[in-house]
Design a protein around this motif. Structure first.
Motif, PDB file in Angstrom:
ATOM      1  N   ARG A  64       0.857  -1.187   0.000  1.00  0.00           N
ATOM      2  CA  ARG A  64       0.000   0.000   0.000  1.00  0.00           C
ATOM      3  C   ARG A  64       0.891   1.234   0.000  1.00  0.00           C
ATOM      4  NH1 ARG A  64      -5.260  -0.433   0.227  1.00  0.00           N
ATOM      5  NH2 ARG A  64      -6.180  -2.343   0.960  1.00  0.00           N
ATOM      6  N   CYS A  65       0.411   2.231  -0.666  1.00  0.00           N
ATOM      7  CA  CYS A  65       1.154   3.490  -0.747  1.00  0.00           C
ATOM      8  C   CYS A  65       1.138   4.161   0.628  1.00  0.00           C
ATOM      9  CB  CYS A  65       0.522   4.388  -1.794  1.00  0.00           C
ATOM     10  SG  CYS A  65       1.325   5.991  -1.947  1.00  0.00           S
ATOM     11  N   ALA A  66       2.305   4.544   1.106  1.00  0.00           N
ATOM     12  CA  ALA A  66       2.397   5.201   2.408  1.00  0.00           C
ATOM     13  C   ALA A  66       1.850   6.619   2.355  1.00  0.00           C
ATOM     14  CB  ALA A  66       3.843   5.225   2.877  1.00  0.00           C
ATOM     15  N   SER A  67       1.764   7.206   1.182  1.00  0.00           N
ATOM     16  CA  SER A  67       1.288   8.573   1.053  1.00  0.00           C
ATOM     17  C   SER A  67      -0.235   8.644   0.939  1.00  0.00           C
ATOM     18  CB  SER A  67       1.937   9.233  -0.168  1.00  0.00           C
ATOM     19  OG  SER A  67       1.479  10.554  -0.310  1.00  0.00           O
ATOM     20  N   CYS A  68      -0.812   7.892  -0.017  1.00  0.00           N
ATOM     21  CA  CYS A  68      -2.254   7.993  -0.236  1.00  0.00           C
ATOM     22  C   CYS A  68      -3.035   6.824   0.357  1.00  0.00           C
ATOM     23  CB  CYS A  68      -2.564   8.118  -1.732  1.00  0.00           C
ATOM     24  SG  CYS A  68      -2.183   6.636  -2.691  1.00  0.00           S
ATOM     25  N   GLY A  69      -2.372   5.713   0.669  1.00  0.00           N
ATOM     26  CA  GLY A  69      -3.042   4.565   1.263  1.00  0.00           C
ATOM     27  C   GLY A  69      -3.670   3.622   0.263  1.00  0.00           C
ATOM     28  N   ASP A  70      -3.642   3.951  -1.019  1.00  0.00           N
ATOM     29  CA  ASP A  70      -4.196   3.071  -2.046  1.00  0.00           C
ATOM     30  C   ASP A  70      -3.264   1.889  -2.270  1.00  0.00           C
ATOM     31  OD1 ASP A  70      -6.365   4.722  -2.414  1.00  0.00           O
ATOM     32  OD2 ASP A  70      -5.486   5.790  -4.127  1.00  0.00           O
ATOM     33  N   PRO A  71      -3.836   0.740  -2.690  1.00  0.00           N
ATOM     34  CA  PRO A  71      -2.966  -0.412  -2.961  1.00  0.00           C
ATOM     35  C   PRO A  71      -2.089  -0.156  -4.181  1.00  0.00           C
ATOM     36  CG  PRO A  71      -5.262  -0.944  -3.424  1.00  0.00           C
ATOM     37  CD  PRO A  71      -5.245   0.423  -2.858  1.00  0.00           C
TER      38      PRO A  71
END
Length: 96
Positions: A64-71
């Motif tokens: 998961r992206c640490a910035s936006c939280g999207d997978p």
């Protein structure tokens, strides 16, 4: 299965030559190996499918992206940020 077939051939040849003990033992070995190969092969494939499903599920949760939280899906550009966390490349350039 190859070993079971080989033992079956040895059993038949031994029985034709009059070596009954060797023929019977080779025949029993062929049956045992054949049964084991047939019954365990489906179990192995089931366990392999379960392991692959489990790895795929844990991988999608883990990435998961640490910035936006999207997978982060396979094929997307990703890089570590200044905190060494994995983020989308688009999120990295947007925050910079």
């Amino acid at each position: 299965m190859v070993l079971a077939t080989g033992l079956a051939v040895v059993a038949l040849q031994s029985l034709r030559r009059g070596r009954r003990v060797r023929g019977v033992l080779a025949g029993l070995g062929a049956v045992a190996l054949g049964y084991t190969a047939v019954t365990e092969s489906t179990d192995v494939m089931e366990h392999l499918a379960e392991d692959l499903d489990g790895e795929a599920a844990s991988e999608t949760v883990r990435l998961r992206c640490a910035s936006c939280g999207d997978p982060i899906v396979p094929g997307q550009s990703r890089r570590p940020n200044e905190n060494n966390e994995i983020v989308h490349e688009a999120c990295l350039t947007a925050s910079a």
